[in-house]
Scaffold this motif. Structure first.
Motif, mmCIF file in Angstrom:
data_model
loop_
_atom_site.group_PDB
_atom_site.id
_atom_site.type_symbol
_atom_site.label_atom_id
_atom_site.label_comp_id
_atom_site.label_asym_id
_atom_site.label_seq_id
_atom_site.Cartn_x
_atom_site.Cartn_y
_atom_site.Cartn_z
ATOM 1 N N GLU A 80 -8.530 -0.845 -0.465
ATOM 2 C CA GLU A 80 -7.016 -1.696 -0.193
ATOM 3 C C GLU A 80 -7.094 -3.009 -0.149
ATOM 4 O O GLU A 80 -6.392 -3.826 -0.668
ATOM 5 C CB GLU A 80 -6.489 -1.029 1.029
ATOM 6 N N ALA A 81 -8.255 -3.370 0.579
ATOM 7 C CA ALA A 81 -8.388 -4.900 0.809
ATOM 8 C C ALA A 81 -8.716 -5.588 -0.519
ATOM 9 O O ALA A 81 -8.099 -6.654 -0.912
ATOM 10 C CB ALA A 81 -9.812 -5.040 1.469
ATOM 11 N N SER A 82 -9.526 -4.952 -1.364
ATOM 12 C CA SER A 82 -9.630 -5.292 -2.925
ATOM 13 C C SER A 82 -8.254 -5.368 -3.629
ATOM 14 O O SER A 82 -8.096 -6.586 -4.257
ATOM 15 C CB SER A 82 -10.535 -4.519 -3.670
ATOM 16 N N PHE B 180 0.899 -1.219 -0.118
ATOM 17 C CA PHE B 180 -0.044 0.162 -0.199
ATOM 18 C C PHE B 180 0.910 1.104 0.044
ATOM 19 O O PHE B 180 0.408 2.218 -0.533
ATOM 20 C CB PHE B 180 -0.808 0.052 1.134
ATOM 21 N N TYR C 172 -13.469 -13.826 -2.968
ATOM 22 C CA TYR C 172 -12.960 -12.259 -3.940
ATOM 23 C C TYR C 172 -11.794 -12.652 -4.428
ATOM 24 O O TYR C 172 -11.426 -12.251 -5.753
ATOM 25 C CB TYR C 172 -13.136 -11.155 -2.862
ATOM 26 N N ALA D 186 -12.575 -4.712 7.189
ATOM 27 C CA ALA D 186 -12.799 -4.315 5.736
ATOM 28 C C ALA D 186 -13.332 -5.527 4.821
ATOM 29 O O ALA D 186 -13.115 -5.554 3.839
ATOM 30 C CB ALA D 186 -11.419 -3.745 4.974
ATOM 31 N N LEU D 187 -14.344 -5.767 5.304
ATOM 32 C CA LEU D 187 -15.152 -6.835 4.465
ATOM 33 C C LEU D 187 -16.098 -5.831 3.749
ATOM 34 O O LEU D 187 -16.634 -4.941 4.056
ATOM 35 C CB LEU D 187 -16.134 -7.719 5.474
ATOM 36 N N PHE D 188 -16.571 -6.474 2.583
ATOM 37 C CA PHE D 188 -17.174 -5.831 1.355
ATOM 38 C C PHE D 188 -18.571 -6.034 1.684
ATOM 39 O O PHE D 188 -19.263 -6.654 2.088
ATOM 40 C CB PHE D 188 -16.915 -6.376 0.047
ATOM 41 N N ARG E 245 -10.905 -14.884 4.422
ATOM 42 C CA ARG E 245 -10.783 -14.354 3.008
ATOM 43 C C ARG E 245 -9.348 -14.172 2.487
ATOM 44 O O ARG E 245 -9.039 -14.153 1.401
ATOM 45 C CB ARG E 245 -11.700 -12.792 3.038
ATOM 46 N N LEU F 218 -11.713 -0.702 2.100
ATOM 47 C CA LEU F 218 -12.223 -1.572 1.221
ATOM 48 C C LEU F 218 -11.332 -1.679 -0.010
ATOM 49 O O LEU F 218 -11.462 -2.676 -0.542
ATOM 50 C CB LEU F 218 -13.536 -1.225 0.950
ATOM 51 N N SER G 297 0.378 -3.692 -4.937
ATOM 52 C CA SER G 297 -0.194 -4.668 -3.922
ATOM 53 C C SER G 297 -0.899 -5.742 -4.479
ATOM 54 O O SER G 297 -0.741 -6.849 -3.959
ATOM 55 C CB SER G 297 -1.159 -3.881 -2.818
ATOM 56 N N PHE H 128 -7.311 -6.824 7.925
ATOM 57 C CA PHE H 128 -7.351 -5.254 8.335
ATOM 58 C C PHE H 128 -8.061 -5.121 9.826
ATOM 59 O O PHE H 128 -8.891 -6.132 10.320
ATOM 60 C CB PHE H 128 -8.425 -4.493 7.486
#
Lengths: 380, 287
Positions: free
Chosen positions: B182-184, A64, A110, A97-99, A160, B180, A84, A93
């Motif tokens: 960054e997670a992706s 990041f 995902y 940070a789940l969608f 995940r 989110l 990344s 996280f």
């Protein structure tokens, strides 16, 4: 593991390696010339207060952020400039940070769905089911993520990340949002999981207890620099300075000025004129005369007895009075006020106390420790 | 508890009263009047002459062109506004340096400080014969006519309605949890895939709100087509101005109005059902 000299050639024994890594944000140095290596399959922790650079270090591994100077290696290969989404690491996280617009299955699958060639739907679903089973949430696949409890969301976040079989799993304060009891459970679960999957785990935390109980190796950071790294045991028994001793476990410090030193011992004179002697840690150089130093004694290394009891003359003994006693089950924690040495914390096991019921506030006592239980530590 | 419940109810009623009175006097009553008028006959000198007839509704096809224009240009204008507004909102919410964000946001609103009438008037000159076409002639492209075309009306629409579309999208993008994204990326999603799979779906509430606002207002628009359409591209709004103020055929104007309201109710409720379904019960789904 240990500090790696910058010139060493990679023998690929490290999953993650930092060589002279510096990260600056405008004029703030978040990470300051760090070199380290994390062995394959280890549980490694970055420990430090907020703003010490531990999260930035993790973000440099995840990609990041990119280092201002130096190189980060993953699996022996430099990842300088690699974005990344092309790195073989995955992150859990802090707030998971789940969608929110996907259900549990879609969240976990995902990572697989991003691959090219795209895996078949059935294959993805099969792997998702296996991973759900691993985190003990079978049957939750169709749930919406916001319907789940904090602990369940945490496990979905883990699933995940793990489904992608990363080289290394990054955990950013993963347990901070959980209550105390759940946190204990998840600590054990994380350790078990790490042993089962055999993937390198890198944890960022400000909670020393969490780092001590879970990690094989800990790297203690302050202001962007590594202060000490090593096994929890080593950090606890042989802290390099006051900062580390204070951060890892509880410690009594007697602060003062160095008045005399030999190869193995150093004497420190406190402001009130009392002199205490402590051991120098193996390999450390004695602090210069007149420099600031502290004698550190762990509370459990101090024994407590009645003021008039005869003492082993080899021990260091101080007279004091009990201020407070907290009964902790297998231990009692005493706060003893002394003349010239301030308030001292003593952890006394129940087995020693059982015959005399312990001491009550106001009792005059004598506290003592073996000479080699006291360590001399520099301030920095 | 009963007593306080009762007084609460009175308080609620008292607080709602001004709005309710306003609502009834300014919306419900006029709508009823319009509805009644639409079944009446035109007085010889113009206005309303009472009676009951379906003649006005039977006469609707004579204004077919206005309906057709509105029903094509309003959705097209909404879509075009969305296409222009989204990148702008995205840039403002996610890309721009914090220092400049406020200034740029203010710049988006600044045009509102001048009347839309004046600003649309300016476009007549920009698109008119001595505007862009004359510049094109300088580089050898001749005979381009911009003013009084559907294109000119669309340009005016996008210009006039852009802030209404930008702000709802900006808000939903700004409150989007950046971790989110960054997670992706962390899970292997390229920037494009992250945009398609995370950013767009999670900004849909803002998109839906913006489209609704712009579309509803566009259905009743009359100023922009009047100025930039020059009588060639006219909306239902223009037809209504004509019917009520020029030919003073109030009953027919009323019938056209009622038809417009009905069309709007149908499209908006269809649209809401669609967007609500795609957000299955999330609390932040719409507006």
């Amino acid at each position: 593991m240990g500090l790696v000299s910058q010139s060493s050639t990679t023998e690929c024994e490290f999953d993650i390696e930092f060589r002279g890594v510096t990260k600056r944000f405008d004029d703030i140095v978040a990470v300051d010339d760090i070199s380290l290596g994390v062995e394959r399959g280890a549980f490694f922790s970055f420990l430090g207060p907020s703003g010490c650079g531990k999260t930035t270090s993790l973000r440099l591994i995840a990609g990041f952020d990119q280092p201002t100077e130096g190189k980060v290696f993953i699996g022996g290969e430099s990842v300088v400039g690699v974005p990344s989404h092309k790195r073989p690491v995955n992150m859990v996280f802090q707030q998971y940070a789940l969608f929110p617009h996907m259900n549990v299955n879609e969240n976990i699958g995902y990572g697989l769905r991003q691959r090219r060639p795209k895996p078949a739907k059935q294959e993805v679903l099969k792997r998702v089911d296996e991973t759900l089973e691993m985190v003990r949430l079978s049957g939750y696949g169709k749930r919406r993520v916001w319907e789940l409890s904090g602990g369940q969301q945490q496990r979905i976040a883990l699933a995940r990340a793990l489904i992608n079989r990363p080289t290394c799993l990054l955990l950013d304060e993963p347990l901070a949002a959980l209550d105390r009891k759940l946190r204990r459970e998840m600590q054990i679960e994380l350790q078990t999981l790490q042993r089962d999957v055999g993937i390198t785990f890198i944890l960022v935390t400000h909670d020393q207890e969490e780092a001590l109980s879970m990690s094989d190796n800990i790297c203690i950071m302050r202001e962007g620099k590594i202060i000490q790294s090593g096994s929890p045991r080593k950090l606890y028994d042989e802290p390099v300075n006051k900062y580390v001793a204070d951060f890892v476990g509880k410690t009594n410090f007697f602060n003062g000025e160095v008045v005399e030193s030999t190869d193995v011992t150093v004497s420190v004179k406190s402001d009130s004129g009392q002199v205490l002697t402590g051991m120098l840690i193996k390999g450390a150089t004695a602090p210069a005369n007149k420099s600031k130093a502290s004698v550190a004694v762990r509370p459990e290394m101090i024994s407590i007895s009645a003021a008039d009891a005869t003492n082993n003359s080899a021990n260091i003994a101080i007279q004091g009075r009990v201020l407070n006693r907290i009964f902790l089950g297998e231990h009692s924690e005493y706060l003893i006020t002394t003349e010239g040495f301030g308030d001292v914390l003593v952890l006394s096991p129940k087995s020693i106390e059982s015959n005399n019921q312990g001491f009550a506030p106001g009792d005059n006592v004598s506290i003592s420790w073996k000479p080699d239980a006291a360590l001399v530590l520099g301030d920095t | 508890m009963k007593v306080s419940n009762k007084s609460n109810r009175w308080l609620t009623a008292a607080l709602l009263a001004p709005t309710s009175v306003w609502f009834v006097l300014m919306l419900i009553l006029p709508l009823i009047v319009i509805l009644v008028f639409s079944f009446g006959e035109r007085a010889a000198v113009g206005g309303y002459a009472g009676g009951f007839t379906l003649e006005q509704y039977a006469n609707l096809p004579s204004r077919l062109k206005a309906f057709q224009n509105t029903m094509t240009i309003a959705p097209a204008g909404t879509l075009l506004s969305l296409l222009v507004a989204y990148p702008l909102a995205y840039y403002l919410a996610l890309r721009v340096d914090r220092k400049y964000k406020l200034i740029l946001l203010v710049l988006v609103i600044v045009p509102f400080w001048t009347s839309l009438l004046v600003r649309t008037y300016a476009w007549i000159f920009i698109l008119g014969g001595r505007g862009i076409p004359s510049l094109l002639e300088l580089i050898g492209i001749e005979g381009v006519r911009l003013i009084n075309t559907p294109g000119a009306v669309l340009v005016g629409i996008v210009y006039g309605y852009l802030p209404l579309m930008v702000f709802p999208i900006f808000v939903s993008l700004e409150k989007l949890d950046k971790s989110l994204l960054e997670a992706s990326s962390d899970l292997g999603g390229s920037p494009l895939k992250t945009f398609m799979q995370i950013t767009i779906p999670l900004s849909m509430p803002g998109v839906a709100t913006g489209c609704m606002l712009v579309f509803i207002l566009l259905m009743g628009e009359f100023l922009i087509p009047a100025f930039l359409g020059g009588g060639k591209v006219f909306f239902i709004g223009n037809a209504l101005v004509d019917l009520f103020l020029q030919s003073r055929n109030w009953p027919f104007g009323a019938a056209v109005s009622v038809t417009l309201v009905v069309i709007m109710l149908i499209t908006v409720s269809l649209y809401m059902r669609m967007t609500l379904r795609s957000n299955t019960g999330r609390d932040e789904s719409l507006m």
